[in-house]
Scaffold this motif. Structure first.
Motif, PDB file in Angstrom:
ATOM      1  N   SER A 160      47.617  47.654  47.319  1.00 10.33           N
ATOM      2  CA  SER A 160      48.897  47.790  48.005  1.00 10.33           C
ATOM      3  C   SER A 160      50.041  47.240  47.168  1.00 10.33           C
ATOM      4  N   GLY A 161      49.728  46.692  45.994  1.00  3.44           N
ATOM      5  CA  GLY A 161      50.792  46.255  45.093  1.00  3.44           C
ATOM      6  C   GLY A 161      51.120  44.784  45.158  1.00  3.44           C
ATOM      7  N   MET A 162      50.331  43.998  45.888  1.00  2.00           N
ATOM      8  CA  MET A 162      50.581  42.560  45.985  1.00  2.00           C
ATOM      9  C   MET A 162      50.362  41.876  44.640  1.00  2.00           C
ATOM     10  N   THR A 163      51.236  40.951  44.328  1.00  2.00           N
ATOM     11  CA  THR A 163      51.044  40.123  43.143  1.00  2.00           C
ATOM     12  C   THR A 163      49.975  39.087  43.463  1.00  2.00           C
ATOM     13  N   MET A 164      48.927  39.021  42.639  1.00  2.00           N
ATOM     14  CA  MET A 164      47.802  38.153  42.962  1.00  2.00           C
ATOM     15  C   MET A 164      47.321  37.383  41.743  1.00  2.00           C
ATOM     16  N   ILE A 165      47.030  36.119  41.970  1.00  2.00           N
ATOM     17  CA  ILE A 165      46.378  35.328  40.935  1.00  2.00           C
ATOM     18  C   ILE A 165      45.099  34.779  41.546  1.00  2.00           C
ATOM     19  N   CYS A 166      43.959  35.199  40.983  1.00  2.00           N
ATOM     20  CA  CYS A 166      42.678  34.848  41.581  1.00  2.00           C
ATOM     21  C   CYS A 166      41.857  34.021  40.601  1.00  2.00           C
ATOM     22  N   VAL A 167      41.621  32.770  40.966  1.00  2.00           N
ATOM     23  CA  VAL A 167      40.623  31.993  40.240  1.00  2.00           C
ATOM     24  C   VAL A 167      39.290  32.396  40.827  1.00  2.00           C
ATOM     25  N   THR A 168      38.381  32.883  39.986  1.00  2.00           N
ATOM     26  CA  THR A 168      37.164  33.468  40.547  1.00  2.00           C
ATOM     27  C   THR A 168      35.994  33.385  39.582  1.00  2.00           C
ATOM     28  N   HIS A 169      34.801  33.527  40.139  1.00  2.00           N
ATOM     29  CA  HIS A 169      33.604  33.673  39.307  1.00  2.00           C
ATOM     30  C   HIS A 169      33.060  35.090  39.406  1.00  2.00           C
ATOM     31  N   GLU A 170      33.781  35.935  40.146  1.00  2.00           N
ATOM     32  CA  GLU A 170      33.304  37.299  40.345  1.00  2.00           C
ATOM     33  C   GLU A 170      33.758  38.169  39.179  1.00  2.00           C
ATOM     34  N   ILE A 171      32.908  38.282  38.151  1.00  2.00           N
ATOM     35  CA  ILE A 171      33.288  39.030  36.953  1.00  2.00           C
ATOM     36  C   ILE A 171      33.494  40.513  37.280  1.00  2.00           C
ATOM     37  N   GLY A 172      32.614  41.031  38.149  1.00  3.59           N
ATOM     38  CA  GLY A 172      32.710  42.439  38.513  1.00  3.59           C
ATOM     39  C   GLY A 172      34.048  42.744  39.172  1.00  3.59           C
ATOM     40  N   PHE A 173      34.456  41.853  40.060  1.00 10.32           N
ATOM     41  CA  PHE A 173      35.742  42.015  40.740  1.00 10.32           C
ATOM     42  C   PHE A 173      36.872  42.002  39.728  1.00 10.32           C
ATOM     43  N   ALA A 174      36.804  41.053  38.783  1.00  6.85           N
ATOM     44  CA  ALA A 174      37.846  40.933  37.760  1.00  6.85           C
ATOM     45  C   ALA A 174      37.928  42.217  36.932  1.00  6.85           C
ATOM     46  N   ARG A 175      36.769  42.717  36.549  1.00  2.98           N
ATOM     47  CA  ARG A 175      36.746  43.908  35.695  1.00  2.98           C
ATOM     48  C   ARG A 175      37.381  45.087  36.410  1.00  2.98           C
ATOM     49  N   GLU A 176      37.094  45.173  37.707  1.00  2.00           N
ATOM     50  CA  GLU A 176      37.503  46.341  38.473  1.00  2.00           C
ATOM     51  C   GLU A 176      38.968  46.274  38.905  1.00  2.00           C
ATOM     52  N   VAL A 177      39.442  45.076  39.274  1.00  2.00           N
ATOM     53  CA  VAL A 177      40.726  44.970  39.960  1.00  2.00           C
ATOM     54  C   VAL A 177      41.841  44.406  39.079  1.00  2.00           C
ATOM     55  N   ALA A 178      41.489  43.527  38.150  1.00  2.00           N
ATOM     56  CA  ALA A 178      42.533  42.791  37.429  1.00  2.00           C
ATOM     57  C   ALA A 178      43.314  43.677  36.467  1.00  2.00           C
ATOM     58  N   ASP A 179      44.616  43.394  36.372  1.00  2.00           N
ATOM     59  CA  ASP A 179      45.416  43.972  35.301  1.00  2.00           C
ATOM     60  C   ASP A 179      45.260  43.111  34.048  1.00  2.00           C
TER      61      ASP A 179
END
Lengths: 246, 261
Positions: B204-223
């Protein structure tokens, strides 16, 4: 054995003076209600001030800590005598207003209100420590969550921290309340005709302590259920904690 | 006690810098947790911060809304100085522009889900109770909890609690969302529900900063993926680069350890 009963449980004497003793106990109850209610409020104010944040408010914390330590470190009887011995004089010299120096709210005598003051000042200090333990037992994340939502420190205390803290400290507060109730008997020394005073007056004319026994029974009628209530509250909270609540 | 309604803050358009930290340091006693961090966050960006525990990633996140006060460095919000190295200004503004979700949920246990989401709307944003409640139900519906609005947190699963926490932050209309290891305390089967909500939010375009251990999520979602270690940003860039083809030894080693199992 019969001698023992005749000394402490002289029923005819108890019957004769029952009205007087009950009247004394009614003052005891009123002292506990007014002193207790004000101490509960005053204690909470002290506890919240003690948690005032930041460097600028450090003096507030120091003053509150000094107050709490001093009032807990002095016998309540002494505090009571200091109030009784000073306020009247200061009032008659015009240093303090009459409502403070010679209070007669509700048409009740000044020594009643001196007693309420002493109970509030002393038990406020004790209860502040209980509240503090409650406030500190609320996890840090609660304050952080509230602040991250934009609430000020005061809003976070008022809407998030204190409501949780108060729930946790109901049993120890009730314990303090029982102690306060018993300490109302100290107000007898400034001629408050509460139950102990009445009982000992009767003793000094009849040389029989049965009126005092009656006073003790009246105390137990109130304090024993309170003690059970504390236990019940603790048990209830334990169950809650076991379910991972509270 | 109701505080002033949200001050008019300059609007930033997509791609413009919204949060900026410079030379950020954080020291606890002898321990230097953050050594020299520079970071610019652009509106609409989704950033995932990875790194071993103790690398300073959570501390950095908490400095972004000043839950931790940095020892040195500056923090700017939309070009306005919020923290100049010593003093904090416009803290309210910062906190109202940033929403935060915690590892341990931190829902208020004495309030229902709806009340959790409403309390700050009423007390901070100055919304009317009915309006706040309506908005809360809306937000709770978005995270799939329309059936749970009147439940207390102890009646909700960890995943549900975390989704309430997300709704609670979103109801304040933040410009930036900070996520601090939000799935780390969850049972594995509950992680997906929370990540799905975050994915939708990113879309939806929200600015997000995620500290995470979910590598899969990072690969898929992160800019952009940031890898931190020892209080520094070691490496950053698009996920394909940092995760697929890391340049730094430390990044390679960390990813090796994480992806092994």
């Amino acid at each position: 054995m019969e001698q023992f009963f005749n000394t402490y449980f002289d029923f005819s004497l108890m019957g004769e003076y029952f009205g007087d003793v009950l009247e004394g106990f009614w003052w005891t109850i009123r002292l506990s209600i007014f002193g207790g209610a004000l101490a509960l409020i005053w204690g909470l104010i002290l506890a919240v001030l003690r948690q005032a944040p930041g460097k600028a408010l450090a003096p507030v914390r120091w003053i509150v800590i000094a107050y709490i330590d001093c009032l807990r470190g002095i016998p309540m009887l002494l505090t009571l005598l200091l109030i009784y011995g000073g306020l009247g004089t200061l009032q008659s010299e015009g240093t303090i207003p009459k409502w403070l120096g010679l209070p007669e709210f509700l048409g009740w005598p000044p020594y009643f209100w001196y007693g309420v003051m002493a109970l509030t000042l002393v038990y406020g200090a004790y209860m502040a420590e209980v509240y503090r333990a409650g406030i500190e037992s609320v996890p840090r994340g609660q304050m952080e969550a509230a602040r991250s939502l934009g609430m000020s420190h005061n809003q976070a205390m008022r809407f998030v921290i204190v409501p949780q803290a108060v729930r946790r400290v109901i049993p120890p507060l009730l314990n303090d309340y029982i102690a306060l109730m018993k300490d109302t008997s100290l107000v007898s020394v400034i001629s408050m005709p509460e139950v102990v005073r009445i009982g000992s007056d009767i003793y000094s004319t009849t040389f029989n302590p049965s009126a005092l026994t009656l006073g003790a029974i009246l105390f137990l009628v109130v304090t024993l259920p309170l003690a059970r209530l504390v236990d019940w509250q603790i048990k209830r909270q334990d169950e809650k904690f076991q379910r991972g609540m509270a | 006690m109701t505080e002033p309604i949200k001050q008019p803050v300059r609007e930033v358009s997509r791609g413009e810098t919204i949060l900026k930290i410079n030379n950020l340091r954080k020291v606890y006693g002898d321990l230097e947790v953050l050594k020299d961090i520079d970071l610019e966050i652009k509106k609409g960006e989704v950033i995932c911060v990875l790194g071993p525990s103790g690398s300073g990633k959570s501390t950095m996140l908490r400095c972004l809304n000043l839950l931790e006060v940095p020892t040195a460095g500056t923090l700017e919000l939309k070009g306005e100085m919020i923290f100049d190295g010593k003093r904090t200004e416009k803290l309210d503004e910062l906190r109202q522009e940033t929403g935060m979700v915690f590892q341990s949920f931190n829902l208020f246990p004495n309030m229902t889900a709806k009340e959790n989401v409403s309390i700050a709307q009423i007390r901070v944003r100055g919304r009317k109770k009915q309006d706040a409640h309506r908005r809360s139900i809306e937000e709770l519906t978005k995270v799939g909890l329309e059936a749970k609005v009147d439940e207390y947190p102890d009646r909700l699963s960890g995943g549900q609690q975390q989704r309430v926490a997300i709704a609670r932050a979103l109801a304040m209309d933040p410009e930036v969302m900070l996520f601090d290891e939000v799935t780390s305390a969850l049972d594995p089967e509950l992680v997906k529900g929370v990540l799905d909500v975050m994915r939708g939010l990113a879309d939806s375009g929200m600015t997000m900063i995620c500290v995470t251990h979910e590598i899969g999520f990072a690969r898929e979602v992160a800019d952009r993926v940031i890898f931190m270690d020892g209080g520094y940003i070691v490496e950053q860039g698009p996920p394909d680069d940092v995760l697929g083809n890391p340049k730094e030894e430390r990044t390679k080693k960390f990813l090796g350890l994480v992806l092994e199992h």
